[in-house]
Each structure stands twice: as C-alpha cells, then as structure tokens.
Design a protein around this motif. Structure first.
Motif, PDB file in Angstrom:
ATOM      1  N   ILE A  34     -65.727 -43.643   6.834  1.00 23.82           N
ATOM      2  CA  ILE A  34     -66.406 -44.329   7.982  1.00 23.82           C
ATOM      3  C   ILE A  34     -66.073 -45.810   7.906  1.00 23.82           C
ATOM      4  N   SER A  35     -65.726 -46.199   6.929  1.00 20.10           N
ATOM      5  CA  SER A  35     -65.562 -47.740   6.836  1.00 20.10           C
ATOM      6  C   SER A  35     -64.270 -47.980   7.226  1.00 20.10           C
ATOM      7  N   GLY A  36     -63.212 -47.095   6.977  1.00 20.58           N
ATOM      8  CA  GLY A  36     -61.985 -47.123   7.527  1.00 20.58           C
ATOM      9  C   GLY A  36     -61.830 -47.051   8.846  1.00 20.58           C
ATOM     10  N   ALA A  37     -62.583 -46.032   9.489  1.00 20.22           N
ATOM     11  CA  ALA A  37     -62.417 -45.741  10.749  1.00 20.22           C
ATOM     12  C   ALA A  37     -63.107 -46.907  11.743  1.00 20.22           C
ATOM     13  N   PHE A  38     -64.405 -47.502  11.050  1.00 23.70           N
ATOM     14  CA  PHE A  38     -65.082 -48.595  11.504  1.00 23.70           C
ATOM     15  C   PHE A  38     -64.017 -49.609  11.525  1.00 23.70           C
ATOM     16  N   SER A  39     -63.297 -50.196  10.832  1.00 28.30           N
ATOM     17  CA  SER A  39     -62.509 -51.550  10.431  1.00 28.30           C
ATOM     18  C   SER A  39     -61.356 -51.012  11.292  1.00 28.30           C
ATOM     19  N   LEU A  40     -60.738 -50.212  11.297  1.00 26.19           N
ATOM     20  CA  LEU A  40     -59.593 -49.805  12.415  1.00 26.19           C
ATOM     21  C   LEU A  40     -59.969 -49.938  13.865  1.00 26.19           C
ATOM     22  N   GLY A  41     -61.028 -49.379  13.950  1.00 24.26           N
ATOM     23  CA  GLY A  41     -61.461 -49.007  15.525  1.00 24.26           C
ATOM     24  C   GLY A  41     -61.971 -50.333  16.103  1.00 24.26           C
ATOM     25  N   VAL A  42     -62.749 -51.086  15.322  1.00 21.89           N
ATOM     26  CA  VAL A  42     -63.092 -52.576  15.788  1.00 21.89           C
ATOM     27  C   VAL A  42     -61.777 -53.429  16.059  1.00 21.89           C
ATOM     28  N   TYR A  43     -60.973 -53.292  15.296  1.00 15.85           N
ATOM     29  CA  TYR A  43     -59.871 -54.129  15.149  1.00 15.85           C
ATOM     30  C   TYR A  43     -58.989 -53.992  16.354  1.00 15.85           C
ATOM     31  N   TYR A  44     -58.884 -52.552  16.569  1.00 16.58           N
ATOM     32  CA  TYR A  44     -58.038 -52.083  17.617  1.00 16.58           C
ATOM     33  C   TYR A  44     -58.763 -52.338  18.995  1.00 16.58           C
ATOM     34  N   LEU A  45     -60.052 -52.107  19.080  1.00 20.91           N
ATOM     35  CA  LEU A  45     -60.789 -52.417  20.494  1.00 20.91           C
ATOM     36  C   LEU A  45     -60.678 -54.135  20.650  1.00 20.91           C
ATOM     37  N   TYR A  46     -60.864 -54.859  19.631  1.00 20.27           N
ATOM     38  CA  TYR A  46     -61.052 -56.257  19.848  1.00 20.27           C
ATOM     39  C   TYR A  46     -59.637 -56.898  20.078  1.00 20.27           C
ATOM     40  N   VAL A  47     -58.788 -56.756  19.404  1.00 21.69           N
ATOM     41  CA  VAL A  47     -57.325 -56.917  19.408  1.00 21.69           C
ATOM     42  C   VAL A  47     -56.771 -56.424  20.481  1.00 21.69           C
ATOM     43  N   GLU A  48     -56.269 -55.279  20.632  1.00 26.79           N
ATOM     44  CA  GLU A  48     -55.652 -54.518  21.742  1.00 26.79           C
ATOM     45  C   GLU A  48     -56.178 -54.496  23.057  1.00 26.79           C
ATOM     46  N   VAL A  49     -57.439 -54.159  23.096  1.00 28.78           N
ATOM     47  CA  VAL A  49     -58.081 -53.906  24.534  1.00 28.78           C
ATOM     48  C   VAL A  49     -58.745 -55.019  24.951  1.00 28.78           C
ATOM     49  N   LEU A  50     -59.359 -55.641  24.181  1.00 22.58           N
ATOM     50  CA  LEU A  50     -60.175 -57.006  24.666  1.00 22.58           C
ATOM     51  C   LEU A  50     -59.183 -58.206  24.572  1.00 22.58           C
ATOM     52  N   LYS A  51     -58.019 -58.132  23.857  1.00 26.93           N
ATOM     53  CA  LYS A  51     -57.008 -59.118  23.935  1.00 26.93           C
ATOM     54  C   LYS A  51     -57.489 -60.299  23.021  1.00 26.93           C
ATOM     55  N   GLY A  52     -58.507 -60.143  22.061  1.00 27.56           N
ATOM     56  CA  GLY A  52     -59.045 -61.157  21.286  1.00 27.56           C
ATOM     57  C   GLY A  52     -58.126 -61.265  19.978  1.00 27.56           C
ATOM     58  N   THR A  53     -58.693 -62.197  19.075  1.00 27.55           N
ATOM     59  CA  THR A  53     -57.776 -62.621  18.014  1.00 27.55           C
ATOM     60  C   THR A  53     -58.606 -62.452  16.794  1.00 27.55           C
ATOM     61  N   LEU A  54     -58.245 -61.671  15.753  1.00 28.46           N
ATOM     62  CA  LEU A  54     -58.921 -61.627  14.416  1.00 28.46           C
ATOM     63  C   LEU A  54     -58.018 -61.884  13.394  1.00 28.46           C
ATOM     64  N   PRO A  55     -58.175 -62.208  12.199  1.00 27.99           N
ATOM     65  CA  PRO A  55     -57.373 -62.447  11.168  1.00 27.99           C
ATOM     66  C   PRO A  55     -56.512 -61.248  10.601  1.00 27.99           C
ATOM     67  N   ALA A  56     -55.214 -61.322  10.706  1.00 29.94           N
ATOM     68  CA  ALA A  56     -54.285 -60.453  10.861  1.00 29.94           C
ATOM     69  C   ALA A  56     -54.317 -59.809   9.262  1.00 29.94           C
ATOM     70  N   PHE A  57     -53.617 -58.723   9.316  1.00 28.53           N
ATOM     71  CA  PHE A  57     -53.344 -57.819   7.843  1.00 28.53           C
ATOM     72  C   PHE A  57     -52.588 -58.882   6.948  1.00 28.53           C
ATOM     73  N   PRO A  58     -53.014 -58.603   5.641  1.00 27.26           N
ATOM     74  CA  PRO A  58     -52.373 -59.698   4.806  1.00 27.26           C
ATOM     75  C   PRO A  58     -50.903 -59.377   4.558  1.00 27.26           C
ATOM     76  N   PHE A  59     -50.306 -58.162   4.947  1.00 31.19           N
ATOM     77  CA  PHE A  59     -48.814 -57.956   4.671  1.00 31.19           C
ATOM     78  C   PHE A  59     -48.194 -57.741   5.939  1.00 31.19           C
TER      79      PHE A  59
END
Length: 148
Positions: free
Chosen positions: A123-148
């Motif tokens: 659930i944690s992984g699905a939520f984290s990746l899902g929100v990141y994808y939705l916010y960054v890819e779909v809404l074209k927002g910015t969130l802190p990137a992956f550390p690598f």
C-alpha cells in the motif's frame, strides 16, 4: 473520546482548515516549470480539514448516552508517529518524495497495526508511486525527485 473534547477539537480543526485556505491564497499562483500552483495542496488540505471537522461536529450530536467509555491515550504510538513525521519533513528534499513517503507510510502503518508487513509495504509503495505519477506526470507539478 468525550463529546466535549470532540466538539472542541473539531472547532479548532475547522479554524485551522480555514487558516490553511486563507493563507494558501497568499501564495503565488504558479511555480516555475509547473502547471499546478503551490496554493493547491494547502487549499485542498484546508477544505478536507473543514469537511472532516463538520463531520465530527455532526457525529458529536449523535453520541448516545451509553457511549461514555474513554479510551486511554497511547503515548508510545503518538511519539513514534510524531518523530516519523518530523523526519519525513526533514528528509523529504534529501531522499525524494517517493522514497521518504514510502518509508513514512510503512512506519505509520506498522505503528498503528503490527503485522501484515507486506500489505503495508504494498500500500505504501502504490500510494507513493501513484501520487508521484499523478502529480508530476498528469498535473505537471513538481515534487522532490528520486535520490538517485
């Protein structure tokens, strides 16, 4: 909890929600490279907090007279979640949104209910990746990137 405590808490949360909405309007309407402005998240949180506060106020009027049992405060769980929240806020930029959110949610889920580690991780992984994808890819927002 008690009826009076719930009513007082709901009114306080209602005021905090209103504060979030008012203050979010003072933020700039767009961020560099982002179609979603920085005011969206605090305004959404404020609206959600107000709606939940109204629901709690409504439920306090529906308490029956028999519902007088008071649950004890679990200080250990509170401290774990509180420290995890502080670490999450401090490490968000360094670790990136997905990794820090994944770790925070896993710790929070396991603190609230021991066991079912794999379900918490899923659930944690699905939520984290899902929100990141939705916010960054779909809404074209910015969130802190992956550390690598």
């Amino acid at each position: 909890m008690s009826r009076s405590f719930d009513r007082i808490a709901s009114v306080l949360f209602l005021m905090v929600g209103a504060f979030f909405i008012v203050e979010s309007q003072k933020l700039s309407s767009s961020a560099y490279g982002s179609r979603v402005g920085p005011e969206l998240f605090p305004m959404g949180l404020g609206i959600l907090l107000i709606l939940l506060s109204i629901l709690l106020i409504y439920k306090t009027f529906r308490y029956s007279k028999e519902e007088k049992k008071v649950t004890p405060v679990d200080v250990k769980r509170f401290l774990i979640i509180f420290i995890a929240t502080l670490l999450y806020a401090l490490l968000l930029e360094l670790m990136g949104y997905v990794l820090s959110t994944f770790i925070f949610l896993t710790v929070a889920f396991q603190t609230m209910e021991k066991g079912k580690l794999w379900l918490s991780i899923l659930i944690s992984g699905a939520f984290s990746l899902g929100v990141y994808y939705l916010y960054v890819e779909v809404l074209k927002g910015t969130l802190p990137a992956f550390p690598f």
